[in-house]
Motif scaffolding. Sequence first.
Motif, PDB file in Angstrom:
ATOM      1  N   ASP A 185      31.095  69.383  59.588  1.00  0.00           N
ATOM      2  CA  ASP A 185      30.153  69.160  60.681  1.00  0.00           C
ATOM      3  C   ASP A 185      29.896  70.517  61.318  1.00  0.00           C
ATOM      4  OD1 ASP A 185      28.771  68.479  62.982  1.00  0.00           O
ATOM      5  OD2 ASP A 185      29.886  66.625  63.301  1.00  0.00           O
ATOM      6  N   GLU A 186      28.764  71.121  60.988  1.00  0.00           N
ATOM      7  CA  GLU A 186      28.481  72.494  61.400  1.00  0.00           C
ATOM      8  C   GLU A 186      28.554  72.643  62.916  1.00  0.00           C
ATOM      9  OE1 GLU A 186      25.265  76.113  60.643  1.00  0.00           O
ATOM     10  OE2 GLU A 186      24.920  74.116  59.784  1.00  0.00           O
ATOM     11  N   GLY A 187      29.263  73.652  63.346  1.00  0.00           N
ATOM     12  CA  GLY A 187      29.412  73.921  64.757  1.00  0.00           C
ATOM     13  C   GLY A 187      30.448  73.057  65.443  1.00  0.00           C
ATOM     14  N   PHE A 188      31.173  72.252  64.677  1.00  0.00           N
ATOM     15  CA  PHE A 188      32.147  71.329  65.272  1.00  0.00           C
ATOM     16  C   PHE A 188      33.499  71.433  64.581  1.00  0.00           C
ATOM     17  CE2 PHE A 188      33.367  66.619  65.811  1.00  0.00           C
ATOM     18  CZ  PHE A 188      34.029  66.855  67.008  1.00  0.00           C
ATOM     19  N   VAL A 189      33.645  70.867  63.375  1.00  0.00           N
ATOM     20  CA  VAL A 189      34.932  70.856  62.674  1.00  0.00           C
ATOM     21  C   VAL A 189      34.720  70.915  61.170  1.00  0.00           C
ATOM     22  CG1 VAL A 189      36.008  69.428  64.472  1.00  0.00           C
ATOM     23  CG2 VAL A 189      35.064  68.336  62.425  1.00  0.00           C
ATOM     24  N   HIS A 217      48.759  71.429  73.992  1.00  0.00           N
ATOM     25  CA  HIS A 217      48.031  71.800  72.783  1.00  0.00           C
ATOM     26  C   HIS A 217      46.636  71.167  72.797  1.00  0.00           C
ATOM     27  CE1 HIS A 217      51.814  73.384  71.519  1.00  0.00           C
ATOM     28  NE2 HIS A 217      52.363  72.213  71.287  1.00  0.00           N
ATOM     29  N   PRO A 218      45.687  71.782  73.500  1.00  0.00           N
ATOM     30  CA  PRO A 218      44.324  71.249  73.546  1.00  0.00           C
ATOM     31  C   PRO A 218      43.539  71.605  72.287  1.00  0.00           C
ATOM     32  CG  PRO A 218      44.463  73.260  74.830  1.00  0.00           C
ATOM     33  CD  PRO A 218      45.862  72.979  74.349  1.00  0.00           C
ATOM     34  N   HIS A 219      42.385  70.989  72.155  1.00  0.00           N
ATOM     35  CA  HIS A 219      41.527  71.224  70.988  1.00  0.00           C
ATOM     36  C   HIS A 219      40.637  72.453  71.218  1.00  0.00           C
ATOM     37  CE1 HIS A 219      42.809  67.124  69.986  1.00  0.00           C
ATOM     38  NE2 HIS A 219      42.458  67.408  68.743  1.00  0.00           N
ATOM     39  N   VAL A 220      41.274  73.608  71.200  1.00  0.00           N
ATOM     40  CA  VAL A 220      40.539  74.870  71.278  1.00  0.00           C
ATOM     41  C   VAL A 220      40.062  75.252  69.879  1.00  0.00           C
ATOM     42  CG1 VAL A 220      41.838  75.659  73.293  1.00  0.00           C
ATOM     43  CG2 VAL A 220      42.688  76.184  70.996  1.00  0.00           C
ATOM     44  N   ARG A 221      39.256  76.290  69.799  1.00  0.00           N
ATOM     45  CA  ARG A 221      38.850  76.804  68.485  1.00  0.00           C
ATOM     46  C   ARG A 221      40.103  77.160  67.691  1.00  0.00           C
ATOM     47  NH1 ARG A 221      35.070  79.568  65.226  1.00  0.00           N
ATOM     48  NH2 ARG A 221      35.766  81.595  64.473  1.00  0.00           N
ATOM     49  N   GLY A 222      40.164  76.698  66.446  1.00  0.00           N
ATOM     50  CA  GLY A 222      41.312  76.971  65.596  1.00  0.00           C
ATOM     51  C   GLY A 222      42.404  75.932  65.692  1.00  0.00           C
ATOM     52  N   ALA A 223      42.235  74.923  66.551  1.00  0.00           N
ATOM     53  CA  ALA A 223      43.238  73.864  66.645  1.00  0.00           C
ATOM     54  C   ALA A 223      43.307  73.106  65.323  1.00  0.00           C
ATOM     55  CB  ALA A 223      42.901  72.910  67.784  1.00  0.00           C
ATOM     56  N   PHE A 224      44.527  72.800  64.913  1.00  0.00           N
ATOM     57  CA  PHE A 224      44.794  72.084  63.659  1.00  0.00           C
ATOM     58  C   PHE A 224      45.301  70.704  64.060  1.00  0.00           C
ATOM     59  CE2 PHE A 224      47.420  71.118  59.897  1.00  0.00           C
ATOM     60  CZ  PHE A 224      46.550  71.463  58.874  1.00  0.00           C
ATOM     61  N   SER A 225      44.493  69.686  63.831  1.00  0.00           N
ATOM     62  CA  SER A 225      44.752  68.366  64.409  1.00  0.00           C
ATOM     63  C   SER A 225      44.609  67.286  63.349  1.00  0.00           C
ATOM     64  CB  SER A 225      43.754  68.116  65.555  1.00  0.00           C
ATOM     65  OG  SER A 225      44.080  66.960  66.293  1.00  0.00           O
ATOM     66  N   VAL A 264      39.240  72.698  64.310  1.00  0.00           N
ATOM     67  CA  VAL A 264      38.127  72.872  65.240  1.00  0.00           C
ATOM     68  C   VAL A 264      37.472  74.216  64.989  1.00  0.00           C
ATOM     69  CG1 VAL A 264      37.444  73.032  67.656  1.00  0.00           C
ATOM     70  CG2 VAL A 264      39.214  71.402  66.965  1.00  0.00           C
ATOM     71  N   GLN A 265      36.181  74.196  64.679  1.00  0.00           N
ATOM     72  CA  GLN A 265      35.440  75.425  64.414  1.00  0.00           C
ATOM     73  C   GLN A 265      34.628  75.883  65.625  1.00  0.00           C
ATOM     74  OE1 GLN A 265      31.910  75.889  64.030  1.00  0.00           O
ATOM     75  NE2 GLN A 265      32.081  78.038  63.385  1.00  0.00           N
ATOM     76  N   SER A 266      34.277  74.967  66.482  1.00  0.00           N
ATOM     77  CA  SER A 266      33.432  75.270  67.629  1.00  0.00           C
ATOM     78  C   SER A 266      34.038  76.363  68.500  1.00  0.00           C
ATOM     79  CB  SER A 266      33.238  74.005  68.485  1.00  0.00           C
ATOM     80  OG  SER A 266      32.604  74.323  69.705  1.00  0.00           O
ATOM     81  N   LYS A 267      33.213  77.309  68.915  1.00  0.00           N
ATOM     82  CA  LYS A 267      33.692  78.401  69.756  1.00  0.00           C
ATOM     83  C   LYS A 267      34.152  77.915  71.116  1.00  0.00           C
ATOM     84  CE  LYS A 267      30.842  81.955  67.539  1.00  0.00           C
ATOM     85  NZ  LYS A 267      29.771  82.967  67.730  1.00  0.00           N
ATOM     86  N   VAL A 275      37.294  79.386  57.785  1.00  0.00           N
ATOM     87  CA  VAL A 275      36.855  78.142  58.423  1.00  0.00           C
ATOM     88  C   VAL A 275      35.366  78.208  58.729  1.00  0.00           C
ATOM     89  CG1 VAL A 275      37.120  76.649  60.446  1.00  0.00           C
ATOM     90  CG2 VAL A 275      39.139  77.699  59.406  1.00  0.00           C
ATOM     91  N   ASP A 276      34.909  79.340  59.263  1.00  0.00           N
ATOM     92  CA  ASP A 276      33.492  79.508  59.586  1.00  0.00           C
ATOM     93  C   ASP A 276      32.620  79.422  58.337  1.00  0.00           C
ATOM     94  OD1 ASP A 276      34.075  79.849  62.277  1.00  0.00           O
ATOM     95  OD2 ASP A 276      34.146  82.039  62.142  1.00  0.00           O
TER      96      ASP A 276
END
Length: 234
Positions: A118-122, A153-161, A182-185, A208-209
């Motif tokens: 999902d471009e710009g998201f994950v 552990h929030p869903h920041v950019r780079g979070a592995f969930s 999470v890819q979103s900036k 990832v990007d």
Amino acid sequence: MATLCLFCGCQESNKSKKTIPTKTPPKTDTVNVAEKVVIPDGGKEDFDFSKIKKVTQEELKPFLREYGKKNPETKIRIITDFGNITVRLFTDTPLHRANFIRLVKLGYFDTTFFHRVDEGFVIQGGNSDKWVTQKVRFAIGDFLIPSEATPKHPHVRGAFSMAKYSEQNISDASSPFEFFIVQSKTGAHHLDGEHTVLGTVIDGMDVVDAINKVETGDNEWPVKNVYMDIEVVE
């Protein structure tokens, strides 16, 4: 391409409302998981089902706690044609960490690919439309991992969930098989508390990007499969 759709993204254009659910895989209880399975598309020649202990929901917690003690590793590497992604797993999500390390050591992820972009998201991985993937899932067990989500552990950019089954899952328990990065900036903080972040990307966000920009078809499935191998680093 015939695909097995085990996720469902919202169709809204507003990325902040996107979700990361996964649907229950098809039933494979009529399949003989002891037989040798040939994995096409350049994957492993076969999968050794004899090394898998099937785990039930009732025995899951003590099993993973014991497994975690014997397998304390916290660093894994995701190998793709786009490059490598290195992830540090958190020790304060012990059930999720132990489950993920176990699946890596069993070789489960080597039968899968990044099946949702999902471009710009994950980017989301841990599934495939290969029959062998579903057979391995059946051999491992039909269970959910209790939520270990924490504000630490929030869903920041780079979070592995971890993804979760959307049907009747009021406890926000995790799928044992599918993960997302999470890819979103700006992160994906609307997912905080609903999904368990079990690690963070420490190297390879450029990969990832790159994966996040691949062409996709229906249901955000990449037109060209993005294969992966995952290995334990330390």
